[in-house]
Design a protein around this motif. Structure first.
Motif, mmCIF file in Angstrom:
data_model
loop_
_atom_site.group_PDB
_atom_site.id
_atom_site.type_symbol
_atom_site.label_atom_id
_atom_site.label_comp_id
_atom_site.label_asym_id
_atom_site.label_seq_id
_atom_site.Cartn_x
_atom_site.Cartn_y
_atom_site.Cartn_z
ATOM 1 N N UNK A 117 52.453 41.671 20.760
ATOM 2 C CA UNK A 117 52.504 42.279 22.065
ATOM 3 C C UNK A 117 52.729 41.167 23.108
ATOM 4 N N UNK A 118 53.671 41.387 24.030
ATOM 5 C CA UNK A 118 53.959 40.398 25.060
ATOM 6 C C UNK A 118 52.940 40.502 26.190
ATOM 7 N N UNK A 119 52.970 39.532 27.078
ATOM 8 C CA UNK A 119 52.041 39.567 28.222
ATOM 9 C C UNK A 119 52.327 40.777 29.114
ATOM 10 N N UNK A 120 53.558 41.141 29.289
ATOM 11 C CA UNK A 120 53.910 42.312 30.108
ATOM 12 C C UNK A 120 53.360 43.592 29.475
ATOM 13 N N UNK A 121 53.458 43.663 28.154
ATOM 14 C CA UNK A 121 52.944 44.846 27.459
ATOM 15 C C UNK A 121 51.413 44.909 27.554
ATOM 16 N N UNK A 122 50.765 43.753 27.427
ATOM 17 C CA UNK A 122 49.307 43.724 27.552
ATOM 18 C C UNK A 122 48.866 44.096 28.961
ATOM 19 N N UNK A 123 49.614 43.623 29.934
ATOM 20 C CA UNK A 123 49.297 43.945 31.323
ATOM 21 C C UNK A 123 49.450 45.448 31.568
ATOM 22 N N UNK A 124 50.505 46.020 31.047
ATOM 23 C CA UNK A 124 50.717 47.475 31.190
ATOM 24 C C UNK A 124 49.595 48.249 30.486
ATOM 25 N N UNK A 125 49.157 47.768 29.325
ATOM 26 C CA UNK A 125 48.063 48.399 28.600
ATOM 27 C C UNK A 125 46.782 48.391 29.435
ATOM 28 N N UNK A 126 46.485 47.213 30.076
ATOM 29 C CA UNK A 126 45.275 47.129 30.905
ATOM 30 C C UNK A 126 45.349 48.088 32.097
ATOM 31 N N UNK A 127 46.513 48.211 32.707
ATOM 32 C CA UNK A 127 46.685 49.152 33.831
ATOM 33 C C UNK A 127 46.473 50.581 33.352
ATOM 34 N N UNK A 128 47.031 50.883 32.187
ATOM 35 C CA UNK A 128 46.848 52.229 31.623
ATOM 36 C C UNK A 128 45.393 52.488 31.283
ATOM 37 N N UNK A 129 44.720 51.481 30.764
ATOM 38 C CA UNK A 129 43.307 51.615 30.428
ATOM 39 C C UNK A 129 42.485 51.849 31.692
ATOM 40 N N UNK A 130 42.802 51.092 32.744
ATOM 41 C CA UNK A 130 42.094 51.263 34.016
ATOM 42 C C UNK A 130 42.298 52.675 34.547
ATOM 43 N N UNK A 131 43.541 53.149 34.517
ATOM 44 C CA UNK A 131 43.827 54.488 35.024
ATOM 45 C C UNK A 131 43.202 55.549 34.128
ATOM 46 N N UNK A 132 43.223 55.305 32.800
ATOM 47 C CA UNK A 132 42.648 56.280 31.866
ATOM 48 C C UNK A 132 41.137 56.374 31.980
ATOM 49 N N UNK A 133 40.478 55.274 32.295
ATOM 50 C CA UNK A 133 39.028 55.285 32.444
ATOM 51 C C UNK A 133 38.607 55.833 33.804
ATOM 52 N N UNK A 134 39.571 55.961 34.688
ATOM 53 C CA UNK A 134 39.332 56.444 36.033
ATOM 54 C C UNK A 134 38.226 55.642 36.710
ATOM 55 N N UNK A 135 38.469 54.292 36.711
ATOM 56 C CA UNK A 135 37.510 53.409 37.359
ATOM 57 C C UNK A 135 37.480 53.705 38.843
ATOM 58 N N UNK A 136 36.310 53.676 39.386
ATOM 59 C CA UNK A 136 36.142 53.900 40.820
ATOM 60 C C UNK A 136 36.480 52.606 41.529
ATOM 61 N N UNK A 137 37.606 52.585 42.244
ATOM 62 C CA UNK A 137 38.054 51.367 42.919
ATOM 63 C C UNK A 137 37.352 51.192 44.263
ATOM 64 N N UNK A 138 36.405 52.086 44.550
ATOM 65 C CA UNK A 138 35.645 51.955 45.788
ATOM 66 C C UNK A 138 34.401 51.094 45.579
ATOM 67 N N UNK A 139 33.958 50.954 44.327
ATOM 68 C CA UNK A 139 32.792 50.127 44.056
ATOM 69 C C UNK A 139 33.231 48.671 43.940
ATOM 70 N N UNK A 140 32.284 47.768 44.048
ATOM 71 C CA UNK A 140 32.579 46.327 43.959
ATOM 72 C C UNK A 140 33.138 45.971 42.593
#
Length: 146
Positions: free
Chosen positions: A1-24
């Motif tokens: 997996x390339x760095x771009x693919x890993x970065x996209x995976x992390x973004x997808x994981x963040x969106x899939x977990x529905x992290x609250x971006x309002x908390x610290x």
């Protein structure tokens, strides 16, 4: 997996977990993922540049090899033709093991080169001032015969 693919995976994981971006913690994780995405993009761009430079260096290396080969062939031709003639001419003037002496003229101070033949003659003329230089080659240690 390339760095771009890993970065996209992390973004997808963040969106899939529905992290609250309002908390610290959510802001921190989101900023880290965004930064990693930027780093992955920059690394990808650098890899492209390195590939282009590598291709150009390969072309330059091939050109230099061709040039070196051409010059080597030209040098061989030059040595075969020109130097052989010069070597023959040099042999005509080869003095071998002949010893040359330097003598300083007492009249004008000019340094004159004298060979064995001139010494055997016993004298020579200074080319600068015309003074006759005489040479006595008798050995000083030799005992005169009665």
């Amino acid at each position: 997996m390339t760095l771009s693919e890993k970065s996209a995976y992390l973004k997808g994981l963040r969106d899939g977990l529905k992290l609250d971006t309002e908390t610290s913690e959510g802001k921190l994780i989101s900023a880290i993922i965004d930064m990693l995405s930027d780093v992955a993009e920059n690394v990808s761009d650098l890899e492209d540049v390195v590939d282009c430079i590598s291709d150009e260096l390969d072309c330059i290396e091939e050109d230099l090899d061709d040039l070196d080969e051409y010059l080597s062939e030209e040098d061989d031709d030059f040595e075969d033709e020109d130097y052989e003639d010069e070597d023959d001419e040099d042999d005509e003037y080869d003095f071998g093991d002949e010893v040359i002496y330097e003598v300083k003229c007492p009249a004008c101070g000019e340094v004159i080169n004298i060979d064995e033949e001139m010494l055997d003659e016993g004298s020579t003329i200074c080319p600068s001032c015309g003074e006759e230089l005489e040479f006595d080659m008798e050995d000083e240690n030799e005992v005169p015969e009665d």
